[in-house]
Design an enzyme around this catalytic site. Structure first.
Site, PDB file in Angstrom:
ATOM      1  N   ARG A   1      58.590  18.152 155.426  1.00 52.27           N
ATOM      2  CA  ARG A   1      59.391  19.277 154.911  1.00 52.27           C
ATOM      3  C   ARG A   1      58.699  20.608 155.189  1.00 52.27           C
ATOM      4  O   ARG A   1      59.332  21.657 155.238  1.00 52.27           O
ATOM      5  CB  ARG A   1      59.687  19.112 153.412  1.00 52.27           C
TER       6      ARG A   1
ATOM      7  N   TYR B   1      80.850  37.288 160.098  1.00 50.26           N
ATOM      8  CA  TYR B   1      81.046  35.870 159.773  1.00 50.26           C
ATOM      9  C   TYR B   1      81.427  35.717 158.292  1.00 50.26           C
ATOM     10  O   TYR B   1      80.686  36.143 157.407  1.00 50.26           O
ATOM     11  CB  TYR B   1      79.772  35.076 160.099  1.00 50.26           C
TER      12      TYR B   1
ATOM     13  N   ASP C   1      72.637  39.798 163.040  1.00 46.35           N
ATOM     14  CA  ASP C   1      73.112  38.457 163.400  1.00 46.35           C
ATOM     15  C   ASP C   1      73.442  38.484 164.890  1.00 46.35           C
ATOM     16  O   ASP C   1      74.384  39.155 165.318  1.00 46.35           O
ATOM     17  CB  ASP C   1      74.338  38.094 162.551  1.00 46.35           C
TER      18      ASP C   1
ATOM     19  N   LYS D   1      75.738  27.390 168.143  1.00 45.37           N
ATOM     20  CA  LYS D   1      76.662  27.934 169.144  1.00 45.37           C
ATOM     21  C   LYS D   1      76.014  27.837 170.530  1.00 45.37           C
ATOM     22  O   LYS D   1      75.593  26.765 170.917  1.00 45.37           O
ATOM     23  CB  LYS D   1      77.048  29.362 168.747  1.00 45.37           C
TER      24      LYS D   1
HETATM   25  C1  LIG Z   1      78.600  30.138 163.080  1.00 44.97           C
HETATM   26  C2  LIG Z   1      78.025  31.413 162.625  1.00 44.97           C
HETATM   27  C3  LIG Z   1      77.178  31.477 161.518  1.00 44.97           C
HETATM   28  C4  LIG Z   1      76.859  30.238 160.687  1.00 44.97           C
HETATM   29  O1  LIG Z   1      76.112  29.334 161.405  1.00 44.97           O
HETATM   30  P1  LIG Z   1      76.090  27.731 161.095  1.00 44.97           P
HETATM   31  O2  LIG Z   1      75.143  27.226 162.105  1.00 44.97           O
HETATM   32  O3  LIG Z   1      77.484  27.249 161.243  1.00 44.97           O
HETATM   33  O4  LIG Z   1      75.596  27.597 159.693  1.00 44.97           O
HETATM   34  C5  LIG Z   1      76.642  32.690 161.177  1.00 44.97           C
HETATM   35  N1  LIG Z   1      76.924  33.814 161.868  1.00 44.97           N
HETATM   36  C6  LIG Z   1      77.732  33.796 162.934  1.00 44.97           C
HETATM   37  C7  LIG Z   1      78.016  35.065 163.673  1.00 44.97           C
HETATM   38  C8  LIG Z   1      78.310  32.609 163.344  1.00 44.97           C
HETATM   39  O5  LIG Z   1      79.138  32.612 164.401  1.00 44.97           O
END
Ligand SMILES: *Cc1c(COP(=O)(O)O)cnc(C)c1O
Length: 364
Positions: free
Chosen positions: A43, A95, A164, A189
């Site tokens: 962990r 998001y 982000d 992604k």
């Molecule tokens: C998908 C996404 C998230 C969240 O990510 P997860 O891996 O699904 O938890 C956060 N910010 C953006 C811009 C995203 O496209």
């Protein structure tokens, strides 16, 4: 190192042990044998995380802390940096779960929350802020804002700036070099890129903050699996190639969709015709494969998906497969026919022909 993107992606975080594999395989361990080694419990740390973290750190230009999802990364950052009564400035069009998390899960902190549309002027909104979060290009609307300008305004107020960077990817944009204090990413992604893992990370040049985030991860327990970290690292090797094809596909789809009477509000920051292009081109190194636009209704989106052989009716983006996602179903504040199209790695002509035919078969 002056390497270009393709070379950096292939070699980032590689193993150089003689007699070993080029990319070390996943290490599965809960406890480790104790002694002089770096590791004691799964962990707290793992060598497969470290290899992938060093790859991402190199691409972001900071120190990287890996999390089990993009949301785990973002929420650990928010919990680490916010205090009761903090002023938090957020994108109104970013998001959707980030806004939900702040409102529901952090309600007890009595935060003062300001929401700003990504394309609006942020200079006044950052007044008195403790933390400013940007998302550029924003998901799903693909609006952009000037990271360096917001960084300067935020720093003048003594605020930290977090960006982000999920839509841009570390090859598309380097927020830490543009003045941001923290960069966040959902590696689910394009970074992992094969639609088969959920992961995320935070990068920062502030060593103390990285240490606090690692500690938050160890105590919070939202840790990534070694196999997922390894799969994502394996995927990262082709990020340059994948983004190139995806961007070529997005450019070709943009040209085709531009001529369709039923398509409104078409956005792709890579096009010179896009309202965000000037700002995007000033801070982005390259563009990806995500477009957005509006079709007349939810029924029409459904028909287009039924008539397409290539596009999958699926959420998320940045994978090998092209997908079409009607965002209103998730609660984004958008028109019911608004879609985000993630151009995959299919051949350009096949993809463009397929969508053109699907639109025609849907009487558009
Ligand atoms: C998908 C996404 C998230 C969240 O990510 P997860 O891996 O699904 O938890 C956060 N910010 C953006 C811009 C995203 O496209």
């Amino acid at each position: 190192m002056n390497w270009s993107d393709g070379t950096r992606c292939v070699h980032a975080g590689e193993s150089t042990v003689t007699g070993g594999p080029l990319l070390a395989g996943p290490v599965f361990a809960a406890p480790y044998r104790l002694g002089d080694g770096d590791y004691y419990y799964g962990r707290a740390d793992n060598p497969t995380w470290r290899a992938f973290e060093s790859a991402l750190a190199e691409l972001d230009g900071g120190q990287c802390v890996l999390f089990s999802s993009g949301m785990a990364a973002i929420t650990a950052m928010l919990r680490t940096l916010l205090e009761p009564g903090s002023v938090l400035v957020l994108p109104a069009d970013g998001y959707y779960l980030v806004r939900g998390y702040v409102r529901e899960e952090l309600a007890g902190l009595d935060l003062r929350i300001r929401e700003v549309a990504t394309a609006d002027d942020w200079s006044g909104a950052v007044r008195g802020a403790h933390l400013v979060l940007l998302e550029t290009p924003s998901n799903p609307g693909l609006d952009v804002c000037d990271i360096a300008a917001v960084a300067e305004a935020a720093h003048a107020e003594g605020a930290l700036l977090a960006v982000d960077n999920t839509t841009a990817t570390p090859l598309g944009q380097r927020p830490l070099s543009l003045g941001a204090d923290v960069v966040l990413s959902s590696d689910t992604k394009a970074v992992a890129g094969h639609s088969d893992v959920v992961l995320g990370h935070v990068s920062t040049r502030d060593g103390r903050l990285a240490e606090r985030l690692r500690s938050a991860r160890t105590m919070g327990g939202a840790v990534p699996g070694p196999f997922e970290a390894w799969l994502a690292h394996r995927g990262l090797g082709t990020l340059d190639l994948r983004l190139r094809r995806q961007a070529d596909n997005a450019a070709a789809l943009y040209d085709m969709l531009r001529g369709q009477a039923s398509v409104r509000g078409l956005r792709w920051p890579g096009s010179e015709l896009d309202p965000g292009h000037r700002v995007a081109a000033g801070q982005m190194r390259r563009f990806g494969g995500v477009l957005s636009f509006q079709l007349p209704s939810a029924q029409v989106v459904h028909a287009v998906l039924e008539n397409s052989r290539v596009l999958a009716d699926a959420t998320s983006f940045g994978g090998l497969h092209s997908t079409l996602d009607r965002r209103a179903r998730w609660g984004d504040p958008v028109h019911e026919g608004f879609v985000r199209l993630s151009a995959g790695c299919e051949d350009t002509e096949d993809l463009v022909d397929d969508l053109r035919a699907a639109l025609r078969a849907s009487n558009l």
